[in-house]
Design a protein around this motif. Structure first.
Motif, PDB file in Angstrom:
ATOM      1  N   LEU A  25       0.873  -1.237   0.059  1.00 16.89           N
ATOM      2  CA  LEU A  25       0.112   0.043  -0.063  1.00 16.89           C
ATOM      3  C   LEU A  25       1.041   1.247  -0.027  1.00 16.89           C
ATOM      4  CD1 LEU A  25      -2.649  -1.277   2.410  1.00 16.89           C
ATOM      5  CD2 LEU A  25      -2.860  -1.106  -0.018  1.00 16.89           C
ATOM      6  N   ALA A  26       2.138   1.164   0.508  1.00 13.14           N
ATOM      7  CA  ALA A  26       2.944   2.344   0.383  1.00 13.14           C
ATOM      8  C   ALA A  26       3.880   2.112  -0.758  1.00 13.14           C
ATOM      9  CB  ALA A  26       3.849   2.076   1.754  1.00 13.14           C
ATOM     10  N   GLY A  27       3.704   1.601  -1.577  1.00 17.83           N
ATOM     11  CA  GLY A  27       4.433   1.384  -2.908  1.00 17.83           C
ATOM     12  C   GLY A  27       5.731   0.693  -2.861  1.00 17.83           C
ATOM     13  N   ARG A  28       6.225   0.065  -1.678  1.00 14.41           N
ATOM     14  CA  ARG A  28       7.455  -0.498  -1.698  1.00 14.41           C
ATOM     15  C   ARG A  28       7.218  -2.028  -2.014  1.00 14.41           C
ATOM     16  NH1 ARG A  28       7.045   2.667   3.274  1.00 14.41           N
ATOM     17  NH2 ARG A  28       6.271   0.600   4.475  1.00 14.41           N
ATOM     18  N   TYR A  29       7.192  -2.153  -3.373  1.00 12.54           N
ATOM     19  CA  TYR A  29       6.707  -3.369  -3.877  1.00 12.54           C
ATOM     20  C   TYR A  29       7.947  -4.471  -3.687  1.00 12.54           C
ATOM     21  CZ  TYR A  29       3.110  -0.533  -5.752  1.00 12.54           C
ATOM     22  OH  TYR A  29       2.114   0.361  -6.018  1.00 12.54           O
ATOM     23  N   ALA A  30       9.046  -3.933  -3.770  1.00 14.44           N
ATOM     24  CA  ALA A  30      10.494  -4.866  -3.833  1.00 14.44           C
ATOM     25  C   ALA A  30      10.466  -5.498  -2.217  1.00 14.44           C
ATOM     26  CB  ALA A  30      11.615  -3.893  -4.087  1.00 14.44           C
ATOM     27  N   THR A  31      10.048  -5.091  -1.525  1.00 12.13           N
ATOM     28  CA  THR A  31      10.077  -5.725  -0.012  1.00 12.13           C
ATOM     29  C   THR A  31       8.625  -6.102   0.152  1.00 12.13           C
ATOM     30  OG1 THR A  31       9.344  -3.638   1.203  1.00 12.13           O
ATOM     31  CG2 THR A  31      11.864  -4.195   0.742  1.00 12.13           C
ATOM     32  N   GLY A  32       7.505  -5.657  -0.274  1.00 10.59           N
ATOM     33  CA  GLY A  32       6.145  -6.040  -0.089  1.00 10.59           C
ATOM     34  C   GLY A  32       5.973  -7.290  -0.707  1.00 10.59           C
ATOM     35  N   CYS A  33       6.193  -7.638  -2.076  1.00 14.03           N
ATOM     36  CA  CYS A  33       5.816  -8.844  -2.719  1.00 14.03           C
ATOM     37  C   CYS A  33       6.466  -9.850  -2.250  1.00 14.03           C
ATOM     38  CB  CYS A  33       6.116  -8.488  -4.103  1.00 14.03           C
ATOM     39  SG  CYS A  33       4.825  -7.379  -4.904  1.00 14.03           S
ATOM     40  N   PRO A  34       7.926  -9.883  -1.949  1.00 13.44           N
ATOM     41  CA  PRO A  34       8.488 -11.097  -1.568  1.00 13.44           C
ATOM     42  C   PRO A  34       7.809 -11.450  -0.055  1.00 13.44           C
ATOM     43  CG  PRO A  34      10.172  -9.672  -2.367  1.00 13.44           C
ATOM     44  CD  PRO A  34       8.538  -8.902  -2.239  1.00 13.44           C
ATOM     45  N   ALA A  35       7.444 -10.470   0.871  1.00 17.55           N
ATOM     46  CA  ALA A  35       6.931 -10.735   2.166  1.00 17.55           C
ATOM     47  C   ALA A  35       5.505 -11.456   2.007  1.00 17.55           C
ATOM     48  CB  ALA A  35       6.754  -9.547   3.131  1.00 17.55           C
ATOM     49  N   LEU A  36       4.647 -10.986   1.047  1.00 12.82           N
ATOM     50  CA  LEU A  36       3.341 -11.583   0.688  1.00 12.82           C
ATOM     51  C   LEU A  36       3.528 -13.172   0.133  1.00 12.82           C
ATOM     52  CD1 LEU A  36       1.698  -8.748  -0.873  1.00 12.82           C
ATOM     53  CD2 LEU A  36       1.137  -9.671   1.419  1.00 12.82           C
ATOM     54  N   SER A  37       4.679 -13.490  -0.695  1.00 12.29           N
ATOM     55  CA  SER A  37       4.893 -14.622  -1.111  1.00 12.29           C
ATOM     56  C   SER A  37       5.154 -15.716  -0.080  1.00 12.29           C
ATOM     57  CB  SER A  37       6.038 -14.534  -2.241  1.00 12.29           C
ATOM     58  OG  SER A  37       6.243 -15.783  -2.827  1.00 12.29           O
ATOM     59  N   GLU A  38       6.281 -15.068   0.830  1.00 10.45           N
ATOM     60  CA  GLU A  38       6.703 -16.005   1.746  1.00 10.45           C
ATOM     61  C   GLU A  38       5.614 -16.387   2.847  1.00 10.45           C
ATOM     62  OE1 GLU A  38       9.276 -18.495   4.207  1.00 10.45           O
ATOM     63  OE2 GLU A  38       9.151 -17.854   2.089  1.00 10.45           O
TER      64      GLU A  38
END
Length: 338
Positions: free
Chosen positions: A29-42
């Motif tokens: 939601l903050a636009g930090r996809y490089a850290t947000g998407c890997p966290a969601l995948s894990e």
């Protein structure tokens, strides 16, 4: 996100997955996809749930990784098809969004075809962005995310070759990869003049000396003839010494007959000793004769043996000689060239 977790999920894993999901959602939601998407995948790996899978697909789409996003949407739709009617009712809104997003993004996914040259060695390894591609993945168009990619190739025993390229949305690109073969040692520099020696390039190992082939067949015959000659001479010496002893014994046992010159009267012991002296004398003569012939043959073979071939630089001539033997005579033949 109301679907219950699988029964086999461990409580600790569920708690960790929940924490990762909350952090990943906040980063997305903050636009930090490089850290947000890997966290969601894990989070989805530790505790798979339809809501987490859908949120991961949304994050990948917002990040611009549309090929991965389309794959995640398809995973969610496949999971939706196996739900009960009550579960489908809860996930209906996400289902509609997933279908709409997948259909909109699918035509924009770039297609990349990687191929190896025909002469590529067997066992060449191809990696795209660190992922090894098997032979079935080569030569066909595969979906990739837009942006920069790195492809490496490595032949068995050879160096790694890297290719970097960028691909845009809706683009189809074909790349024929290059494979670098193992480096071969340069040949040694040939000598240029008499007495010169070959120079081995730096880093190259000099050729090992040829193995010793052992004595030649002619040399073996020479050794055998020499050994037989020595044995025959020893035999002649021993039998000659024995013949002398027997002859001395016969002289002691025999007396000259008075009035008959050259006639001796011998006892039985003396007569037997005389006979043995004659036999041993003959054997000694044969032994010395055979030993002399064999020794001469061995010496002749040794002297007439040609020298072993040796590589020489600047050789200007050669001389060769050999023994000739015929039923009526023999000789030595010499020939050469300059």
């Amino acid at each position: 996100m109301a679907i219950a977790a699988p029964a086999n999920a461990q409580p600790d894993a569920v708690a960790v997955a929940e924490s990762l999901f909350n952090r990943g959602l906040a980063d997305m939601l903050a636009g930090r996809y490089a850290t947000g998407c890997p966290a969601l995948s894990e989070s989805h790996r530790l505790d798979p749930r339809p809501g987490r899978l859908f949120t991961l697909a949304e994050c990948e789409a917002l990040w611009g990784r549309i090929a991965t996003a389309v794959a995640r949407y398809n995973d969610f739709l496949a999971l939706y098809s196996r739900m009960s009617e009550a579960e489908k009712l809860q996930q209906r809104e996400r289902y509609d969004v997933a279908v709409e997003q997948r259909d909109a993004l699918a035509p924009l996914v770039p297609q990349l075809t990687l191929s190896l040259p025909r002469d590529a060695p067997q066992g060449t390894v191809v990696q795209r962005d660190g992922i090894t591609l098997g032979e079935p993945s080569l030569g066909i168009a595969l979906p990739v995310n837009p942006g920069e990619h790195v492809v490496t190739t490595r032949a068995p025993g050879g160096p790694e070759h890297e290719v970097r390229f960028t691909i845009d949305r809706s683009e189809s690109k074909t790349i024929e990869l290059e494979v670098k073969l193992p480096a071969e040692a340069p040949p040694p520099v040939k000598p240029q003049g008499p007495g010169a020696q070959a120079v081995v390039p730096p880093g190259a190992r000099p050729a090992p000396p040829p193995p010793d082939a052992g004595p030649s067949g002619r040399r073996v015959v020479t050794y055998v003839a020499g050994g037989l000659a020595a044995s025959a001479l020893i035999f002649g010496s021993v039998t000659g010494w024995m013949a002398i002893n027997e002859s001395s014994l016969a002289d002691d046992e025999c007396d000259d007959v008075p009035g008959q010159p050259g006639v001796a009267a011998c006892t039985a012991v003396g007569k037997a000793a005389g006979d043995r002296a004659k036999d041993l004398g003959l054997a000694s003569t044969i032994g010395f004769g055979a030993g002399g012939v064999l020794a001469g043959a061995a010496l002749l073979l040794f002297l007439t043996e040609p020298p072993p071939p040796r590589p020489q630089v600047g050789q200007v001539g050669a001389l060769r000689w050999s023994l000739l033997a015929t039923p009526t005579g023999g000789g030595v033949a010499v020939r050469g060239h300059w």
